[in-house]
Motif scaffolding. Structure first.
Motif, PDB file in Angstrom:
ATOM      1  N   UNK A   1       0.846  -1.186   0.000  1.00  0.00           N
ATOM      2  CA  UNK A   1       0.000   0.000   0.000  1.00  0.00           C
ATOM      3  C   UNK A   1       0.882   1.237   0.000  1.00  0.00           C
ATOM      4  N   UNK A   2       0.316   2.420  -0.284  1.00  0.00           N
ATOM      5  CA  UNK A   2       1.127   3.653  -0.229  1.00  0.00           C
ATOM      6  C   UNK A   2       1.758   3.885   1.131  1.00  0.00           C
ATOM      7  N   UNK A   3       1.102   3.417   2.196  1.00  0.00           N
ATOM      8  CA  UNK A   3       1.683   3.593   3.525  1.00  0.00           C
ATOM      9  C   UNK A   3       2.964   2.780   3.685  1.00  0.00           C
ATOM     10  N   UNK A   4       3.019   1.621   3.039  1.00  0.00           N
ATOM     11  CA  UNK A   4       4.238   0.820   3.110  1.00  0.00           C
ATOM     12  C   UNK A   4       5.399   1.523   2.408  1.00  0.00           C
ATOM     13  N   UNK A   5       5.144   2.078   1.222  1.00  0.00           N
ATOM     14  CA  UNK A   5       6.187   2.832   0.531  1.00  0.00           C
ATOM     15  C   UNK A   5       6.623   4.044   1.357  1.00  0.00           C
ATOM     16  N   UNK A   6       5.655   4.703   1.997  1.00  0.00           N
ATOM     17  CA  UNK A   6       5.982   5.867   2.816  1.00  0.00           C
ATOM     18  C   UNK A   6       6.831   5.476   4.014  1.00  0.00           C
ATOM     19  N   UNK A   7       6.545   4.301   4.601  1.00  0.00           N
ATOM     20  CA  UNK A   7       7.320   3.848   5.754  1.00  0.00           C
ATOM     21  C   UNK A   7       8.735   3.434   5.361  1.00  0.00           C
ATOM     22  N   UNK A   8       8.880   2.905   4.138  1.00  0.00           N
ATOM     23  CA  UNK A   8      10.204   2.461   3.688  1.00  0.00           C
ATOM     24  C   UNK A   8      11.040   3.573   3.079  1.00  0.00           C
ATOM     25  N   UNK A   9      10.432   4.698   2.777  1.00  0.00           N
ATOM     26  CA  UNK A   9      11.166   5.776   2.107  1.00  0.00           C
ATOM     27  C   UNK A   9      12.350   6.298   2.917  1.00  0.00           C
ATOM     28  N   UNK A  10      12.261   6.481   4.252  1.00  0.00           N
ATOM     29  CA  UNK A  10      13.465   6.934   4.975  1.00  0.00           C
ATOM     30  C   UNK A  10      14.627   5.949   4.870  1.00  0.00           C
ATOM     31  N   UNK A  11      14.310   4.650   4.900  1.00  0.00           N
ATOM     32  CA  UNK A  11      15.386   3.660   4.782  1.00  0.00           C
ATOM     33  C   UNK A  11      16.025   3.704   3.398  1.00  0.00           C
ATOM     34  N   UNK A  12      15.177   3.795   2.349  1.00  0.00           N
ATOM     35  CA  UNK A  12      15.712   3.896   0.990  1.00  0.00           C
ATOM     36  C   UNK A  12      16.540   5.160   0.823  1.00  0.00           C
ATOM     37  N   UNK A  13      16.083   6.251   1.408  1.00  0.00           N
ATOM     38  CA  UNK A  13      16.822   7.506   1.298  1.00  0.00           C
ATOM     39  C   UNK A  13      18.168   7.411   2.006  1.00  0.00           C
ATOM     40  N   UNK A  14      18.165   6.838   3.213  1.00  0.00           N
ATOM     41  CA  UNK A  14      19.419   6.700   3.938  1.00  0.00           C
ATOM     42  C   UNK A  14      20.396   5.777   3.233  1.00  0.00           C
ATOM     43  N   UNK A  15      19.910   4.646   2.696  1.00  0.00           N
ATOM     44  CA  UNK A  15      20.787   3.735   1.963  1.00  0.00           C
ATOM     45  C   UNK A  15      21.316   4.375   0.684  1.00  0.00           C
ATOM     46  N   UNK A  16      20.486   5.176   0.034  1.00  0.00           N
ATOM     47  CA  UNK A  16      20.921   5.824  -1.208  1.00  0.00           C
ATOM     48  C   UNK A  16      22.013   6.850  -0.954  1.00  0.00           C
ATOM     49  N   UNK A  17      21.876   7.605   0.138  1.00  0.00           N
ATOM     50  CA  UNK A  17      22.838   8.678   0.407  1.00  0.00           C
ATOM     51  C   UNK A  17      24.127   8.132   1.006  1.00  0.00           C
ATOM     52  N   UNK A  18      23.992   7.226   1.964  1.00  0.00           N
ATOM     53  CA  UNK A  18      25.167   6.793   2.733  1.00  0.00           C
ATOM     54  C   UNK A  18      25.767   5.480   2.254  1.00  0.00           C
ATOM     55  N   UNK A  19      25.126   4.788   1.304  1.00  0.00           N
ATOM     56  CA  UNK A  19      25.689   3.533   0.801  1.00  0.00           C
ATOM     57  C   UNK A  19      25.789   3.517  -0.715  1.00  0.00           C
ATOM     58  N   UNK A  20      24.662   3.685  -1.393  1.00  0.00           N
ATOM     59  CA  UNK A  20      24.664   3.570  -2.858  1.00  0.00           C
ATOM     60  C   UNK A  20      25.499   4.666  -3.492  1.00  0.00           C
ATOM     61  N   UNK A  21      25.338   5.902  -3.048  1.00  0.00           N
ATOM     62  CA  UNK A  21      26.102   7.010  -3.634  1.00  0.00           C
ATOM     63  C   UNK A  21      27.606   6.861  -3.410  1.00  0.00           C
ATOM     64  N   UNK A  22      28.078   6.599  -2.182  1.00  0.00           N
ATOM     65  CA  UNK A  22      29.525   6.383  -2.021  1.00  0.00           C
ATOM     66  C   UNK A  22      30.056   5.187  -2.802  1.00  0.00           C
ATOM     67  N   UNK A  23      29.251   4.114  -2.887  1.00  0.00           N
ATOM     68  CA  UNK A  23      29.700   2.963  -3.657  1.00  0.00           C
ATOM     69  C   UNK A  23      29.817   3.304  -5.136  1.00  0.00           C
TER      70      UNK A  23
END
Length: 300
Positions: free
Chosen positions: A19-41
């Protein structure tokens, strides 16, 4: 007493889960992984293809890594060191984990505290402690020379043995926790039933506990291997200048030689090695779980 089981359609379940609430709940984790893991990698991977002087795209860094004997030797030395640490942690931690999982006496709290006690001190402090114990004029060599057992100091430091001992001490608590969790999931009634049928304690451990705790053993091996492969302080202090692993070689390339592209290649090689070992271990563990699930289904 009859029970009524209601099964929802797969489409309804999928809508409920995603549901949209699930995507909303996972968005902070995706954002943190993108900034602090995916981007440096991504930056590290891109840097590995850059020339150290002109920053132009090139494959010379990878060619140097595979043709340079020092880099390949460091890669193999890292793999051997990590494998020895993983086996040592699992073998030494299994009896302690079994005792913590099955004991109900007051000694359980004491042993549990002693098992986690190394984590109360920093890695550098623990490493210096082992350096004092293992060096040529350390506690072990001085004691043996004083007792007249040896005439000259044993080579206990500045080599692979010292690094494996130090890393085993550092990683052992994590292996114990992983094994203890797996053993706690085994039904104690299986052990009691085997003993009532005449099996000895070693036979119970060999034929029941060990096979059923294989997922925990695999987890302990993976955790120990990855932590040992990425360790820097312990190999640098206990291994000395002549013991080069990928972590210490990356440090030298970044700070002494100012060759960040080649250091990025070494970091990628270290990451690929850990991912490959983790993939093999996870696949093996999933097959074991699937096999045990099939056996339970056949039994029912």
């Amino acid at each position: 007493m009859n029970t009524l089981a209601i099964e929802l359609p797969a489409t309804a379940q999928s809508r409920r889960i995603w549901s949209p609430f699930a995507y909303l709940a996972l968005s902070p984790s995706f954002l943190g992984l993108s900034i602090f893991f995916a981007l440096p990698m991504g930056m590290m991977i891109g840097m590995s293809f850059a020339n150290v002087e002109t920053l132009a795209p090139t494959l010379d860094n990878y060619a140097r890594f595979f043709t340079d004997g020092l880099s390949i030797a460091g890669f193999c030395r890292t793999a051997i060191m990590s494998a020895l640490v993983a086996v040592s942690v699992t073998v030494l931690g299994y009896p302690v984990a079994y005792f913590l999982a099955r004991s109900k006496t007051r000694w359980r709290a004491i042993v549990f505290g002693l098992a986690l006690a190394p984590e109360l001190a920093g890695v550098v402090l623990r490493t210096y402690g082992w350096l004092i114990i293992l060096e040529d004029r350390g506690f072990i060599n001085d004691t043996l020379i004083h007792l007249g057992i040896i005439a000259s100091p044993l080579p206990l430091s500045k080599n692979l043995f010292a690094v494996v001992v130090g890393l085993t001490h550092v990683v052992l608590p994590f292996g114990i926790l992983s094994l203890m969790t797996s053993i706690q999931g085994i039904d104690p009634n299986l052990e009691r039933a085997a003993q009532m049928l005449g099996a000895s304690r070693p036979a119970v451990v060999r034929h029941i506990i060990l096979p059923l705790s294989v997922p925990g053993i695999v987890s302990s091996l993976l955790i120990s291997f990855t932590m040992a492969a990425s360790a820097y302080a312990t190999p640098a202090l206990l291994g000395g200048a002549g013991f080069k692993v990928l972590a210490t070689m990356i440090y030298e390339q970044v700070l002494f030689y100012i060759n960040w592209p080649f250091a990025a290649v070494m970091a990628i090689a270290l990451l690929v090695m850990m991912l490959a070992i983790s993939f093999v271990g996870v696949r093996y563990e999933s097959r074991l779980r699937a096999r045990s699930g099939n056996l339970k289904g056949d039994a029912t």
